[in-house]
Design a protein around this motif. Structure first.
Motif, PDB file in Angstrom:
ATOM      1  N   ALA A  52      55.510   9.534   4.606  1.00  0.00           N
ATOM      2  CA  ALA A  52      55.898  10.714   5.388  1.00  0.00           C
ATOM      3  C   ALA A  52      55.784  11.984   4.550  1.00  0.00           C
ATOM      4  O   ALA A  52      55.316  13.020   5.033  1.00  0.00           O
ATOM      5  N   ASP A  53      56.197  11.913   3.284  1.00  0.00           N
ATOM      6  CA  ASP A  53      56.093  13.073   2.395  1.00  0.00           C
ATOM      7  C   ASP A  53      54.625  13.453   2.175  1.00  0.00           C
ATOM      8  O   ASP A  53      54.270  14.645   2.176  1.00  0.00           O
ATOM      9  N   ASN A  54      53.770  12.453   1.978  1.00  0.00           N
ATOM     10  CA  ASN A  54      52.342  12.721   1.780  1.00  0.00           C
ATOM     11  C   ASN A  54      51.737  13.377   3.016  1.00  0.00           C
ATOM     12  O   ASN A  54      50.937  14.327   2.918  1.00  0.00           O
ATOM     13  N   LEU A  55      52.108  12.887   4.180  1.00  0.00           N
ATOM     14  CA  LEU A  55      51.569  13.438   5.425  1.00  0.00           C
ATOM     15  C   LEU A  55      51.979  14.899   5.596  1.00  0.00           C
ATOM     16  O   LEU A  55      51.153  15.743   5.983  1.00  0.00           O
ATOM     17  N   SER A 311      57.063  15.626  13.457  1.00  0.00           N
ATOM     18  CA  SER A 311      57.943  14.529  13.036  1.00  0.00           C
ATOM     19  C   SER A 311      57.155  13.628  12.086  1.00  0.00           C
ATOM     20  O   SER A 311      56.380  12.762  12.522  1.00  0.00           O
ATOM     21  N   TYR A 312      57.343  13.820  10.786  1.00  0.00           N
ATOM     22  CA  TYR A 312      56.550  13.087   9.802  1.00  0.00           C
ATOM     23  C   TYR A 312      56.992  11.637   9.673  1.00  0.00           C
ATOM     24  O   TYR A 312      56.177  10.772   9.329  1.00  0.00           O
ATOM     25  N   GLU A 313      58.245  11.354   9.962  1.00  0.00           N
ATOM     26  CA  GLU A 313      58.684   9.962   9.921  1.00  0.00           C
ATOM     27  C   GLU A 313      58.011   9.152  11.042  1.00  0.00           C
ATOM     28  O   GLU A 313      57.611   8.012  10.848  1.00  0.00           O
ATOM     29  N   ARG A 314      57.885   9.748  12.204  1.00  0.00           N
ATOM     30  CA  ARG A 314      57.202   9.050  13.300  1.00  0.00           C
ATOM     31  C   ARG A 314      55.701   8.982  13.030  1.00  0.00           C
ATOM     32  O   ARG A 314      55.059   7.958  13.307  1.00  0.00           O
ATOM     33  N   VAL A 318      53.073   5.711  12.889  1.00  0.00           N
ATOM     34  CA  VAL A 318      51.777   5.638  13.562  1.00  0.00           C
ATOM     35  C   VAL A 318      50.680   5.284  12.562  1.00  0.00           C
ATOM     36  O   VAL A 318      49.812   4.446  12.839  1.00  0.00           O
ATOM     37  N   VAL A 319      50.717   5.906  11.385  1.00  0.00           N
ATOM     38  CA  VAL A 319      49.691   5.625  10.378  1.00  0.00           C
ATOM     39  C   VAL A 319      49.763   4.163   9.928  1.00  0.00           C
ATOM     40  O   VAL A 319      48.729   3.509   9.739  1.00  0.00           O
TER      41      VAL A 319
END
Length: 333
Positions: A52-55, A311-314, A318-319
């Motif tokens: 999530a942090d990378n995204l 929403s990076y956690e979501r 997905v990734v």
């Protein structure tokens, strides 16, 4: 008016046939393997939080300002960010340059394996005019960079090449023209005698809502799909129905996250609104993976589409699901 018994029976038979045809058509368009995840999402583990942090970092690096042919310096900054991220992962980066309104632009590409048959995973990195483009489509670009990280050590099946492509010029006025980056790429594959076994377009993946009525649809899909915009969608034309089924089935086995699929005529609004369209022109199976942005996201194609909205956690979930899908496609038929 009262129908005579002689006329009543044929009318009932015709009505029954029409109902059966409509039911079959609806089933054919909307049916998917497995079941969408329901209920709360489990907390991310340490790996998921890092993802999530990378995204978030990638979205901010690619889509913090309007970047398109009208803003060529910003477009160049986005392209260079992508290239630097891929080079840091150890890839040899290819550029496919062409000119648009006097501006030199490019697709950016990396690959794994070799062969006549190709699996393409793509995402466009330009923003719409008068838009920042964090969801559309910094989110898809970020997802593709992180998929590249996973795929760096993967060897596709013999005779199969895996290509990860970052397209320029997906947005209007270039969509469905010869200056659209994915059109340039698809034509190049056809010219080289390649056959696309599957293509996934990663398009707007970062915005989700648990509110009822947060999701809209073109008619008549509201009859079949949920009103909460908390899922990721797999959108195909009728010719790509088998690919959609394979992708949705693998995604649901790979991650606990809501997902929906559809294979519908291209004439329906939204079905062909991304880079998969370019590959359909050659009869190749292709689909869009999306949060359905214009049917859900309140900041779509505006200057409010900024990295803080997503929403990076979501997106991380997905990734993880897409990892399973791409690994399955890379393994061959």
């Amino acid at each position: 008016m009262k129908l005579s018994s002689g006329y009543g029976r044929p009318v009932l038979i015709v009505a029954a046939i029409l109902v059966a045809v409509v039911w079959f058509a609806a089933w054919y368009v909307t049916a998917t393997p497995g079941a969408s995840h329901r209920g709360p999402l489990l907390p991310l583990d340490a790996e998921g939080r890092k993802l999530a942090d990378n995204l978030k970092k990638h979205v901010s690096g690619v889509a913090s300002e309007e970047h398109n042919v009208n803003h060529p310096e910003a477009l160049e900054r986005s392209a260079r960010y992508i290239e630097a991220a891929l080079q840091e992962l150890g890839y040899a980066v290819s550029r496919d340059e062409f000119e648009t309104e006097g501006v030199k632009v490019r697709n950016v590409e990396v690959s794994r394996g070799s062969g006549k048959r190709v699996v393409v995973i793509g995402a466009h990195y330009d923003s719409a005019r008068d838009a920042i483009g964090a969801d559309d489509n910094g989110s898809g670009v970020a997802a593709l960079i992180e998929l590249a990280r996973v795929l760096k050590t993967v060897e596709p099946a013999q005779g199969l090449e895996l290509r990860l492509v970052f397209y320029v010029n997906e947005e209007l006025p270039w969509f469905s023209t010869d200056k659209m980056g994915s059109t340039v790429h698809a034509k190049g594959l056809a010219r080289d005698g390649k056959e696309v076994a599957a293509m996934l377009s990663l398009e707007t993946l970062g915005w989700y809502s648990e509110s009822f009525d947060s999701q809209r649809y073109p008619f008549p899909f509201s009859l079949f799909y949920p009103s909460k915009g908390n899922f990721v969608g797999f959108v195909a034309n009728l010719g790509s129905r088998s690919l959609m089924h394979r992708a949705v089935g693998t995604f649901r086995k790979s991650v606990a996250f809501p997902s929906e699929g559809v294979a519908a005529p291209e004439s329906i609004p939204g079905i062909g609104w991304s880079d998969q369209w370019a590959y359909w022109q050659f009869g190749w199976p292709a689909l869009m993976v999306t949060d359905t942005a214009p049917f859900r996201y309140p900041h779509y194609h505006t200057l409010r589409d900024t990295p803080d909205k997503l929403s990076y956690e979501r997106l991380a979930r997905v990734v993880k699901g897409l990892e399973g899908v791409v690994l399955d496609l890379a393994a061959g038929p």
